[in-house]
Design a protein around this motif. Structure first.
Motif, short mmCIF file in Angstrom:
data_model
loop_
_atom_site.label_atom_id
_atom_site.label_comp_id
_atom_site.label_asym_id
_atom_site.label_seq_id
_atom_site.Cartn_x
_atom_site.Cartn_y
_atom_site.Cartn_z
N GLN A 1 0.86 -1.18 0.00
CA GLN A 1 0.00 0.00 0.00
C GLN A 1 0.90 1.23 0.00
O GLN A 1 1.32 1.72 1.05
CB GLN A 1 -0.92 -0.01 1.22
CG GLN A 1 -1.97 -1.11 1.17
CD GLN A 1 -2.90 -1.07 2.37
OE1 GLN A 1 -2.47 -0.85 3.50
NE2 GLN A 1 -4.18 -1.31 2.15
N SER B 1 1.91 5.24 -1.22
CA SER B 1 1.30 6.52 -1.58
C SER B 1 2.33 7.64 -1.44
O SER B 1 3.28 7.54 -0.66
CB SER B 1 0.08 6.82 -0.71
OG SER B 1 0.45 6.93 0.66
N TRP B 2 2.13 8.69 -2.21
CA TRP B 2 2.93 9.92 -2.11
C TRP B 2 1.96 11.02 -1.70
O TRP B 2 0.99 11.29 -2.44
CB TRP B 2 3.59 10.25 -3.44
CG TRP B 2 4.27 11.60 -3.45
CD1 TRP B 2 5.53 11.89 -3.06
CD2 TRP B 2 3.69 12.84 -3.89
NE1 TRP B 2 5.79 13.23 -3.21
CE2 TRP B 2 4.67 13.83 -3.73
CE3 TRP B 2 2.44 13.19 -4.40
CZ2 TRP B 2 4.44 15.17 -4.05
CZ3 TRP B 2 2.21 14.52 -4.73
CH2 TRP B 2 3.20 15.49 -4.55
N ASP C 1 -0.43 10.92 0.18
CA ASP C 1 -1.75 10.29 0.20
C ASP C 1 -2.30 9.95 -1.19
O ASP C 1 -3.45 9.49 -1.30
CB ASP C 1 -2.78 11.13 0.96
CG ASP C 1 -2.43 11.27 2.44
OD1 ASP C 1 -1.87 10.30 2.99
OD2 ASP C 1 -2.69 12.34 3.02
N LEU C 2 -1.51 10.13 -2.25
CA LEU C 2 -1.94 9.72 -3.58
C LEU C 2 -1.42 8.32 -3.84
O LEU C 2 -0.21 8.07 -3.76
CB LEU C 2 -1.38 10.68 -4.63
CG LEU C 2 -1.76 10.40 -6.09
CD1 LEU C 2 -3.25 10.65 -6.29
CD2 LEU C 2 -0.95 11.26 -7.03
N PRO C 3 -2.31 7.33 -4.14
CA PRO C 3 -1.87 5.94 -4.31
C PRO C 3 -0.85 5.79 -5.45
O PRO C 3 -0.96 6.46 -6.49
CB PRO C 3 -3.16 5.18 -4.62
CG PRO C 3 -4.25 6.04 -4.06
CD PRO C 3 -3.77 7.45 -4.23
#
Length: 312
Positions: free
Chosen positions: A80, A82-83, A85-87
């Motif tokens: 899981q 993310s950067w 909060d972007l997957p």
């Protein structure tokens, strides 16, 4: 060179490369990625030599602050990721701006590998940047990462304001999408060697990078001579309690336990994905079959290298 900051370390995140070779006669373990092929492919995706060091992630990944834009790739069991909060996807090159890279739970397996352009540029020890956890050297201070560590992470990539990645991805189909619950081995001439494959075993929670400890109906452990004999990554040992051990990358170089056989090299990546409590079955094969499987594995990797070369 930029320095990535470790905000949280994950369960056990270590710097690894293809391993420390040429020193076993002095008792030095190989170390290195538990699945060297996975790390090699991740390095290819970001334009590195396959020998470059990256990060090995176990069950729960770290949070990292990237001070500059970076090119990364994740290969192995699904993470899981993310950067800010972007997957983020697996199995492809990802251009990241500066910001926070979060690697969460590892799904459908136990381990994944993160590569970055230029590699993890820690000082080499005995020709390798791998972390030897038992020896306490190599990698970053000879240990797993801790919060607050600053990692020399190769070179920065071109400017970007949002993550960019292609629509294509690599799907090696082995070992992280193959049946990791079957490991093929070449038996030796020990009375219990064939009995190993007659039952299913469970991975003991005390397993680590040195060895995969197995739990099941005990095998008959005949008294050995106690004389230490050479062992290698993939050797199956039988301790007095009758519960076998599969030696992995941090394994010792000699051991006094009887040897049952050797898991073939192209299945060790499967073993790296077994989680505590999961079941595993050992399938006996002969040397001819082992060679054929090894050639097939190398053929798949060669096709992937060619495919990536056309895309990158």
């Amino acid at each position: 060179m930029s320095r990535w900051e470790v905000l949280s370390p994950g369960l056990q995140t270590t710097v690894q490369d293809q391993g420390r070779t040429g020193w076993r006669h002095l008792g030095v373990a190989r170390a290195g990625a538990l699945d060297p092929s996975a790390l090699a492919l991740a390095n290819r995706l970001v334009g590195n030599a396959e020998s470059c060091a990256g990060l090995e992630i176990v069950l729960q990944g770290p949070r990292l602050r990237l001070p500059r834009p970076s090119l990364i790739a994740l290969v192995g069991a699904r993470v899981q990721a993310s950067w800010n909060d972007l997957p983020l996807p697996m199995g492809r090159p990802i251009h990241l701006p500066s910001g926070e890279l979060k690697l969460g739970a590892v799904r459908d397996g136990a381990r994944a590998w993160l590569a970055m352009t230029g590699g993890m540029d820690v000082a080499p020890v005995l020709g390798s940047r791998s972390t030897d956890l038992r020896g306490g050297f190599g990698g970053h201070e000879g240990r797993a990462l801790r919060a607050g560590d600053l990692l020399p992470a190769g070179s920065s990539a071109g400017a970007a304001t949002q993550p960019r990645f292609p629509a294509w991805w690599i799907d090696p189909d082995d070992p992280w999408t193959a049946d990791r619950h079957v490991l093929r081995y070449v038996p030796l001439h020990h009375a219990a060697a064939s009995a190993l494959g007659t039952q299913r075993w469970r991975v003991h929670p005390n397993s680590n990078r040195q060895g995969l400890r197995l739990d099941g109906t005990p095998l008959e452990a005949q008294d050995g001579s106690g004389v230490s004999e050479p062992v290698a990554v993939g050797t199956l040992q039988l301790p007095p309690d009758g519960q076998p051990i599969l030696l992995l990358a941090d394994a010792q170089t000699v051991g006094g336990y009887p040897r049952l056989g050797h898991v073939i090299a192209c299945d060790l990546g499967r073993a790296a994905q077994l989680r505590p409590g999961e079941s595993v079955h050992f399938e006996p094969i002969d040397l001819r079959q082992a060679r054929a499987l090894s050639l097939g594995h190398q053929h798949r990797l060669a096709r992937l290298r060619l495919a990536m070369a056309q895309r990158l």
